[in-house]
Each structure stands twice: as structure tokens, then as C-alpha cells.
Design a protein around this motif. Structure first.
Motif, mmCIF file in Angstrom:
data_model
loop_
_atom_site.group_PDB
_atom_site.id
_atom_site.type_symbol
_atom_site.label_atom_id
_atom_site.label_comp_id
_atom_site.label_asym_id
_atom_site.label_seq_id
_atom_site.Cartn_x
_atom_site.Cartn_y
_atom_site.Cartn_z
ATOM 1 N N ALA A 175 -0.065 1.980 9.363
ATOM 2 C CA ALA A 175 1.089 2.221 8.494
ATOM 3 C C ALA A 175 2.352 1.576 9.051
ATOM 4 O O ALA A 175 3.153 0.992 8.307
ATOM 5 N N GLU A 176 2.532 1.676 10.354
ATOM 6 C CA GLU A 176 3.701 1.060 10.979
ATOM 7 C C GLU A 176 3.667 -0.455 10.835
ATOM 8 O O GLU A 176 4.695 -1.095 10.600
ATOM 9 N N LYS A 177 2.487 -1.027 10.948
ATOM 10 C CA LYS A 177 2.326 -2.484 10.875
ATOM 11 C C LYS A 177 2.695 -3.017 9.496
ATOM 12 O O LYS A 177 3.289 -4.103 9.366
ATOM 13 N N TYR A 178 2.352 -2.238 8.450
ATOM 14 C CA TYR A 178 2.548 -2.739 7.090
ATOM 15 C C TYR A 178 3.603 -1.973 6.288
ATOM 16 O O TYR A 178 3.718 -2.158 5.077
ATOM 17 N N GLY A 179 4.374 -1.140 6.946
ATOM 18 C CA GLY A 179 5.444 -0.428 6.265
ATOM 19 C C GLY A 179 4.962 0.551 5.216
ATOM 20 O O GLY A 179 5.580 0.713 4.159
ATOM 21 N N ILE A 180 3.850 1.219 5.497
ATOM 22 C CA ILE A 180 3.288 2.193 4.560
ATOM 23 C C ILE A 180 3.941 3.551 4.803
ATOM 24 O O ILE A 180 3.983 4.040 5.927
ATOM 25 N N LYS A 181 4.398 4.163 3.744
ATOM 26 C CA LYS A 181 5.193 5.389 3.880
ATOM 27 C C LYS A 181 4.349 6.638 4.126
ATOM 28 O O LYS A 181 4.777 7.568 4.807
ATOM 29 N N LYS A 182 3.150 6.667 3.569
ATOM 30 C CA LYS A 182 2.378 7.901 3.623
ATOM 31 C C LYS A 182 1.124 7.733 4.469
ATOM 32 O O LYS A 182 0.303 6.848 4.229
ATOM 33 N N VAL A 183 0.963 8.621 5.445
ATOM 34 C CA VAL A 183 -0.230 8.653 6.288
ATOM 35 C C VAL A 183 -0.797 10.067 6.224
ATOM 36 O O VAL A 183 -0.069 11.044 6.426
ATOM 37 N N ILE B 124 0.852 -1.188 0.000
ATOM 38 C CA ILE B 124 0.000 0.000 0.000
ATOM 39 C C ILE B 124 0.891 1.244 0.000
ATOM 40 O O ILE B 124 1.866 1.322 0.757
ATOM 41 N N TYR B 125 0.527 2.197 -0.836
ATOM 42 C CA TYR B 125 1.292 3.451 -0.898
ATOM 43 C C TYR B 125 0.904 4.401 0.235
ATOM 44 O O TYR B 125 1.756 5.056 0.841
ATOM 45 N N ALA B 126 -0.414 4.469 0.542
ATOM 46 C CA ALA B 126 -0.872 5.446 1.529
ATOM 47 C C ALA B 126 -2.125 4.953 2.237
ATOM 48 O O ALA B 126 -2.876 4.129 1.713
ATOM 49 N N VAL B 127 -2.337 5.484 3.445
ATOM 50 C CA VAL B 127 -3.507 5.103 4.230
ATOM 51 C C VAL B 127 -4.135 6.338 4.870
ATOM 52 O O VAL B 127 -3.428 7.284 5.257
ATOM 53 N N GLY B 128 -5.456 6.335 4.950
ATOM 54 C CA GLY B 128 -6.174 7.411 5.628
ATOM 55 C C GLY B 128 -7.277 6.826 6.479
ATOM 56 O O GLY B 128 -7.865 5.805 6.128
ATOM 57 N N ASN B 129 -7.548 7.452 7.592
ATOM 58 C CA ASN B 129 -8.593 6.985 8.490
ATOM 59 C C ASN B 129 -9.149 8.172 9.262
ATOM 60 O O ASN B 129 -8.462 9.176 9.460
ATOM 61 N N ARG B 130 -10.395 8.049 9.682
ATOM 62 C CA ARG B 130 -11.008 9.132 10.453
ATOM 63 C C ARG B 130 -10.200 9.420 11.718
ATOM 64 O O ARG B 130 -10.027 10.571 12.105
ATOM 65 N N THR B 131 -9.691 8.360 12.354
ATOM 66 C CA THR B 131 -8.822 8.508 13.527
ATOM 67 C C THR B 131 -7.370 8.411 13.083
ATOM 68 O O THR B 131 -6.903 7.338 12.675
ATOM 69 N N TYR B 132 -6.647 9.508 13.153
ATOM 70 C CA TYR B 132 -5.277 9.579 12.647
ATOM 71 C C TYR B 132 -4.373 8.556 13.322
ATOM 72 O O TYR B 132 -3.544 7.908 12.660
ATOM 73 N N GLU B 133 -4.523 8.374 14.627
ATOM 74 C CA GLU B 133 -3.652 7.451 15.363
ATOM 75 C C GLU B 133 -3.787 6.023 14.842
ATOM 76 O O GLU B 133 -2.806 5.276 14.781
ATOM 77 N N LYS B 134 -5.002 5.640 14.463
ATOM 78 C CA LYS B 134 -5.202 4.292 13.913
ATOM 79 C C LYS B 134 -4.502 4.160 12.559
ATOM 80 O O LYS B 134 -3.964 3.098 12.227
ATOM 81 N N ALA B 135 -4.519 5.231 11.778
ATOM 82 C CA ALA B 135 -3.836 5.208 10.482
ATOM 83 C C ALA B 135 -2.334 5.059 10.671
ATOM 84 O O ALA B 135 -1.667 4.324 9.935
ATOM 85 N N VAL B 136 -1.801 5.749 11.675
ATOM 86 C CA VAL B 136 -0.363 5.662 11.962
ATOM 87 C C VAL B 136 0.011 4.242 12.374
ATOM 88 O O VAL B 136 1.006 3.680 11.882
ATOM 89 N N SER B 137 -0.772 3.645 13.244
ATOM 90 C CA SER B 137 -0.492 2.275 13.694
ATOM 91 C C SER B 137 -0.567 1.292 12.524
ATOM 92 O O SER B 137 0.257 0.381 12.403
#
Length: 324
Positions: free
Chosen positions: A44-52, A29-42
Motif C-alpha cells: 500500500a505504501e509503495k502504490y499509495g493505496i489508502k485502505k489496508v 487500487i482502492y484497497a489491498v489484502g494479504n495473508r501477511t498484513y505487513e506485506k499488504a502495508v508495504s
């Protein structure tokens, strides 16, 4: 071929499966977005996604994003779909793709206008076993498909705040599990059923808890469906033909089917694909569509299924807040 940049909206169960599926396809995945930013960060960290995205709406205007996988609750889909399409993004949308036919038509027309690919993440349209079974039926050795019998029932506790029973979250059996049964039926029928009869039992929240459906198309092919959110049933589909019948268990993500030939009583086990790779097949077909093979997404079937679901809910006078 250009590498396709995927973005995912939402970080729930399906989004996690998507990340794993892309890895199986040798991608990420290139990027992730979520209503709760902290969940998006977690996530991204889990799957090595560069852009949040600090604000998930930035996803729709990011020039680096090619396609967005929308995994949010289905009553939120249409607004996200329109934002993505208007910004030239291809979209793969979790089932149920929209709430009703009107929303879907609006999105389809907009996608045509903007020249983007739109697809529903319906496993049945992409699992190898279903492509294999269609090939077998096309040989004619089983004769015409006459009747399809479907079951899908899960036992959900009576928590009326849970999304399954929550009217404000577009709960109910039809959009959650009925979409699978009707997609199976449409896959194997020669045309869309237009004669629709039904019975429904509603939950205290007035969403459809249990339903029985009876369908027939212009060719005289018939189907029955039993759905329930509060009574366990096997996920079973049976295709009855002139010279035999096909049984498919765990049909939303099936990997095998049993054919019984009625003249001889012989059975044949047909296998194709893997249950665990369900999303990988969807994502692969979506990329093929982006590169030109748009028919592999079967948007015509998605439209037919949505028409049927909309008509059944109309019979029940079941509307969601967004539809009132």
C-alpha cells in the motif's frame, strides 16, 4: 460512469503489475489484502493505496469495493471466488482460474445467480494483436485455419518445494503454462477441440513436468502443443491456414505477428498494442464488462480451456489434494 473501486488480493508479482497497469489507465487500487498484513502495508505504501485490511476477509464485505482481482495461488481461487461473488463483488481471477471444470462451473453458476461479472486474467483474450489477427482471418484472405502449433518451455531448477513442482500448490506445466497455449488455440479455432490425445512426463512430485498434446475439433482443425517446466523452448505459436501462416513469438503478451503468404512468399509484419500494457488491456476490458459489455471477457473460452485441461489431467490421473 461511476468510478470503479478495485481491490487486490495478494501482493506478488502480478499484483504489482496490476497496480502499475491501473496507473496507466489513470486509476489506482482502492484497497489491498494479504495473508501477511505487513506485506499488504508495504504494498500500500509503495502504490499509495489508502485502505489496508488487517484481515483480508474484510475485503469481501467492504461495501466500497466493486471488483476484486484475485492473484493468489490457483488452488486457493475457488474459495475466494465464492466469498467475493456471494457478497456481490465482480471478480477478475488470475489464470488458471480454478483447478478444474467442476470448480469453474460452480463459480459461473453462482456469478449468474448473484448478477456479477467474472473474468479470467488471460492476456491472450485482451491483447490488441489477437483482436487484429482475428479481423485479418475473418477477411478470408488466408483461407481456413487448419493447424495450430504451440511451444512453451521454461527451465525451472529441480526444487520440489517450488510452486512449479509442488503438488500441494497445484504445480505442473498444464495449469501454469499450458493454459496460455490452450487459450491461444481456442481463440483461433472455430469451436472447442473435443478429441484430445496426450503424453506426459511427471516430476518426482507427480505433477506434470513435460507434456505433448494433440487436439482436434468437429471442423477438423487440429493443434499440437509441447510444454515443459525443465527444458527451455521459445514461446511460439503458429497458425497454419490454406493460403499462408501466422507466427507469433512471446505469445502470452504478444505485440506483433508475421504473416507469410505461401503463393508469393511475401511476408507482412502486423503490430498492435504493447507488451508492457498487457494487464492494462485486461483491466480495461473488465471495466467494460462491469458496465455491460460482458462478452469482452470471453468467459466461454475460459470454460472451454478449463474443460480441456481437466480432461488432459484426467487422462494422466493427476489429482491435487483438493480433488481427492
Amino acid at each position: 460512469m461511476k468510478n470503479i473501486n478495485w481491490a487486490v488480493l495478494g501482493t506478488g508479482v502480478i499484483a504489482n503489475e496490476m497496480a502499475v497497469a491501473l496507473n496507466k489507465n489513470g486509476k489506482s487500487i482502492y484497497a489491498v489484502g494479504n495473508r501477511t498484513y505487513e506485506k499488504a502495508v508495504s504494498f500500500a505504501e509503495k502504490y499509495g493505496i489508502k485502505k489496508v485490511y488487517a484481515d483480508y476477509n474484510e475485503m469481501f464485505t467492504d461495501p466500497e469495493v466493486d471488483v476484486i482481482y484475485i492473484t493468489t495461488p490457483h488452488n486457493t481461487h475457488i474459495d475466494f471466488m465464492k466469498k467475493a461473488i456471494e457478497n456481490g463483488k465482480h471478480i477478475l481471477v488470475e489464470k488458471s482460474v480454478t483447478l478444474n471444470s467442476s470448480e469453474l462451473r460452480e463459480a459461473v453458476d453462482l456469478a449468474k445467480e448473484k448478477g456479477v461479472v467474472m473474468g479470467e486474467a488471460m492476456t491472450i483474450f485482451h491483447m490488441p494483436i489477437y483482436k487484429k489477427l482475428k479481423e485479418i482471418l475473418a477477411t478470408g484472405k488466408l483461407g481456413k485455419v487448419n493447424l495450430i502449433t504451440m511451444n512453451f518451455g521454461s527451465f525451472k531448477e529441480y526444487d520440489m518445494n517450488n510452486r512449479f513442482f509442488n503438488r500441494n500448490l497445484a504445480g505442473g506445466a498444464m495449469l501454469d503454462i499450458g493454459v496460455y497455449a490452450l487459450s491461444f488455440i481456442r481463440w483461433f479455432m472455430d469451436s472447442k477441440p473435443t478429441e484430445l490425445l496426450s503424453q506426459v512426463k511427471t516430476a518426482p512430485t507427480e505433477v506434470d513436468e513435460q507434456a505433448g498434446l494433440l487436439l482436434m475439433n468437429k471442423e477438423g482443425q487440429m493443434a499440437t502443443v509441447m510444454l515443459s517446466l525443465h527444458s527451455k523452448q521459445p514461446k511460439r505459436g503458429m497458425i497454419s491456414c490454406e493460403k499462408g501462416y501466422i507466427e507469433v513469438m512471446e505469445y502470452p503478451r504478444a505485440w506483433e505477428a508475421t504473416i507469410t503468404y505461401t503463393d508469393s512468399g511475401e511476408t507482412e509484419l502486423v503490430k498492435a498494442g504493447e507488451n508492457a500494457d498487457a494487464l492494462a488491456y485486461e483491466l480495461d476490458d473488465m471495466e467494460k464488462a462491469i458496465f455491460g459489455d460482458t462478452e469482452c471477457m470471453h468467459l466461454d473460452y475460459t470454460i472451454d480451456v478449463m474443460d480441456m485441461m481437466t480432461e488432459f489431467r484426467k487422462q494422466w490421473n493427476l489429482k491435487y489434494p483438493e480433488e481427492e
